[in-house]
Scaffold this active site. Structure first.
Site, mmCIF file in Angstrom:
data_model
loop_
_atom_site.group_PDB
_atom_site.id
_atom_site.type_symbol
_atom_site.label_atom_id
_atom_site.label_comp_id
_atom_site.label_asym_id
_atom_site.label_seq_id
_atom_site.Cartn_x
_atom_site.Cartn_y
_atom_site.Cartn_z
ATOM 1 N N GLU A 8 36.633 39.513 46.771
ATOM 2 C CA GLU A 8 36.025 38.582 45.812
ATOM 3 C C GLU A 8 36.617 37.194 46.024
ATOM 4 O OE1 GLU A 8 35.815 39.776 41.519
ATOM 5 O OE2 GLU A 8 35.806 37.616 41.167
ATOM 6 N N HIS A 10 36.029 33.256 46.875
ATOM 7 C CA HIS A 10 34.907 32.368 46.610
ATOM 8 C C HIS A 10 34.892 31.111 47.475
ATOM 9 C CE1 HIS A 10 33.766 34.917 43.338
ATOM 10 N NE2 HIS A 10 34.906 34.751 42.728
ATOM 11 N N HIS A 161 29.316 39.717 39.282
ATOM 12 C CA HIS A 161 30.421 38.817 38.962
ATOM 13 C C HIS A 161 30.251 38.297 37.532
ATOM 14 C CE1 HIS A 161 33.013 35.268 38.994
ATOM 15 N NE2 HIS A 161 33.674 35.899 39.947
ATOM 16 N N ASP A 279 40.317 37.016 44.241
ATOM 17 C CA ASP A 279 39.586 36.057 43.414
ATOM 18 C C ASP A 279 40.025 34.623 43.743
ATOM 19 O OD1 ASP A 279 37.654 35.212 41.657
ATOM 20 O OD2 ASP A 279 38.662 35.884 39.846
HETATM 21 MN MN MN Z 1 35.624 35.629 40.841
#
Ligand code: MN
Length: 316
Positions: A8, A10, A161, A279
């Site tokens: 995950e 980004h 998400h 993340d």
């Molecule tokens: Mn995220």
């Protein structure tokens, strides 16, 4: 250091910056500037962070909400395809380090199915990431069955998400620190996943695959209660709700770097259903990696969660 695949992580592409900016209004400007720099970088700083965390491969996804905030369906479809082409170009420069999740405009379900197929077949992406509801439409909406039909046929995982709810719950009024990632997103996103389960979506599409971040958005902790209440309310499903969560949903550890909920998720869903994610850049990938390296779990489980499960499940 155990080798890791991170699921995950980004980025932002030029055409989607205007959707992202409004989500940062409450964040101090220098922090936003730093995050923007990290989201836009595919070179030195991202790779250095990955190296220090032991992340050999990162599956990249748009920092939300992306085109899900777009009102015009045709514009959303066009911009999603542009973002996917942009990501494919970045992956091509570092194919050994990067993989990708497709950005999909569900406003036009048939086009969404076609774009998912293009991303999986031609661009070799490992699934799609969808940032929660789209103007109040959730993924159990029957209008989206053609999208699920295609996702199932392709074996493509759909990663939900978090996003802001349609309207904030009154219980959070006056306590802004509980909004978004602290608590609000977990309820919103866990509820979204439960809609798919309780609507019978996985009876209709039994091979559909869903991914959730944040250690499963509290679902692994509550399986017994879902089954117990489903009986009370006479929910018409082929299996108890918990069985769909075990069979159709995998989870990542994104943003929850603690051994206790990790052990709960592994016990509840199975040791092959939990996978690493940092993340980035919203969490420190190095901190996440260090936690994965040192969490109080047995070594073969560590290797599975950090790398093997994602490698097998997503074919990375
Ligand atoms: Mn995220």
């Amino acid at each position: 250091m155990v080798k890791k695949i991170a699921l995950e992580e980004h980025f932002i592409s030029p055409g989607l910056i205007d959707y992202w900016r409004p989500t940062m209004t409450e964040v101090p400007a220098p922090v936003t500037a730093q995050l923007f720099k990290q989201l836009s970088d595919f070179g030195e700083s991202r790779l250095e962070s990955m190296d220090r965390a032991g992340i050999v491969k990162a599956a990249l996804s748009i920092s939300g909400p992306g085109v899900q905030a777009e009102r015009d369906g045709a514009t959303a479809t066009r911009k999603a395809a542009e973002a996917n082409d942009f990501l494919a170009g970045q992956i091509q420069k570092k194919p050994d380090r990067y993989a990708g999740f497709a950005h999909i405009a569900v406003q036009q379900p048939k086009a969404a199915a076609d774009e998912l197929e293009r991303c999986v077949r031609d661009l070799k992406f490992c699934g799609a990431m969808i940032n929660g509801h789209t103007h109040g439409q959730y993924l159990d909406d029957q209008a989206l069955y053609p999208f699920w039909e295609r996702a199932e046929a392709l074996g493509a995982t759909v990663y939900i998400h978090p996003t802001d709810p349609v309207s904030p719950a009154p219980v959070l009024d006056g306590v802004p620190a509980l909004r978004r990632a602290t608590w609000e997103w977990g309820f919103e996103t866990g509820s979204h996943a439960l809609r798919l389960v309780f609507s019978g979506l996985f009876d209709r599409f039994p091979k559909a695959k869903l991914a959730l971040g944040h250690m499963g958005e509290t679902l692994p902790y509550l399986l017994w209660r879902f089954d117990s209440r489903a009986k009370l309310y006479n929910v018409k499903l082929a299996k108890p709700p918990s069985q769909y969560i075990k069979d159709n949903i995998v989870v990542t550890v994104s943003g929850v770097f603690a051994a206790e909920p990790l052990r709960c998720a592994v016990d509840a869903l199975g040791r092959d259903r939990v996978m690493f994610a940092a993340d980035y850049p919203f969490e420190d990938a190095v901190e996440a990696g260090h936690w994965m390296d040192s969490a109080a779990i047995e070594e073969s489980l560590r290797a599975d969660v950090a790398y093997n499960n994602a490698q097998k499940f997503f074919g990375l």
